[in-house]
Design a protein around this motif. Structure first.
Motif: not given
Length: 367
Positions: A139, A142, A157
């Protein structure tokens, strides 16, 4: 004075020519890239005042410092300060350096009393916990600009994004698992840390590298006793030494020795007819493959090789060719495996049924 300078220059030139005439060209160093997870605006896990980015960096620098003491070994760091490095840049550093190994260092965290160490190679997650860890680590993209373009639409995700990731590192999977196993054994056998095993999961930073690569989770910051240990100088030093020794054991196991001991043995074997290189209690085998599927050990499944042995270690099946107490014969088996098409196969050693490094095996008494 002028004549002395000329003589010195001539002497140096003569030594250089003499060295090349003997074919003594400097060998390429074994390159290890040490990746401290997270950094800068990405703090990683943070629990009880423990910050993953700081602990990972401190341990990474200690690992590198220890490795730099070995001859013909070069250490490259993806970061040496508290800065943010995108995942694909970390892999680029390793690929551009033509590295032999990539080791990424991280700290775990969970809303439970979970603790212990685990080390990952790239692969499909076998359970939800492995997927959750990979999703959390991935993640970080991001925080990167244009991450959709950089990672070809990969969504951390979305579980469907993880399908097929193993193909990217399939050529190096066996070596990656071997390295992970050596590191885990150091944590558990010497430090007595809780062993959560060698696992596979879809980490983007591993997908992008083109060499044996692992991501090691050195403990849970969420479990306060373990977090305190990892933050302490003693804990950092011990964990760093475990990673360093795991790397050295891996290096030695694939016959890239840092010392001259193996070379001396090999040269002795060449010049002494009938030299005894059979070692007591030691068995040399060639690992040719590893995977989650239990294949029949018939020759048609292994490119015509006969006598394949299958062993289950944790959740993986490992396939071995050859069985001998002779180091030289083991190298013959290795050559045969490579000739059959197993280019990434390597020699391993067992003593009294327990896997050890080839270098350790060569220190055993002869039969």
């Amino acid at each position: 004075m002028k004549n002395n300078i000329v003589l010195i220059i001539f002497f140096c030139f003569f030594l250089s020519i003499n060295s090349y005439s003997k074919g003594e060209k400097p060998s390429k160093p074994f390159i290890v890239v040490i990746d401290a997870g997270h950094g800068g605006k990405d703090s990683g896990n943070s629990w009880h005042g423990f910050y993953e980015k700081h602990i990972a960096l401190d341990i990474a620098l200690r690992v590198g410092k220890a490795l730099e003491k070995f001859d013909n070994l070069k250490v490259i760091y993806t970061r040496k300060t508290d800065v943010f490095i995108p995942l694909h840049k970390r892999a680029e550093i390793a690929n551009d350096a033509d590295a032999d190994l990539f080791v990424s260092i991280h700290c775990n965290g969970h809303n439970s009393s979970a603790h212990g160490t685990e080390t990952f190679a790239l692969g499909l997650h076998r359970n939800k916990d492995n997927l959750d860890i990979a999703m959390k680590e991935n993640s970080v993209i991001y925080l990167e600009e244009n991450y959709e373009v950089t990672y070809d639409g990969f969504d951390p995700k979305d579980p469907s994004s993880y399908i097929g990731m193993t193909l990217m590192q399939e050529e190096y999977l066996d070596q990656s698992i071997l390295l992970a196993d050596f590191i885990q054994k150091e944590y558990t056998n010497k430090l007595k840390r809780v062993d959560r095993g060698v696992k596979q999961a879809g980490f983007l930073v591993l997908r992008e590298t083109f060499m044996p690569s692992v991501l090691t989770e050195i403990g849970f910051l969420s479990y306060k006793p373990e977090g305190s240990y990892l933050k302490s100088n003693k804990g950092k030093e011990q964990i760093a030494k475990s990673i360093q020794e795991g790397i050295i054991n891996y290096k030695n196991s694939i016959n890239h020795d840092f010392s001259n001991s193996t070379k001396i043995v090999d040269e002795t074997l060449k010049v002494k007819d009938g030299y005894n290189d059979n070692y007591q209690g030691v068995t040399f085998k060639v690992q040719i493959a590893a995977g989650s599927t239990a294949l029949e050990t018939a020759p048609y499944n292994f490119k015509g090789l006969k006598g394949i042995e299958r062993q289950k270690e944790n959740k993986l099946y490992k396939y071995y060719y050859g069985n001998t107490s002779s180091h030289n014969k083991g190298k013959e088996f290795l050559a045969q495996a490579k000739a059959a098409g197993y280019k990434s196969s390597y020699l391993v050693a067992f003593k009294d049924g327990k896997k050890i490094s080839v270098n350790e095996a060569l220190k055993s008494p002869k039969k």
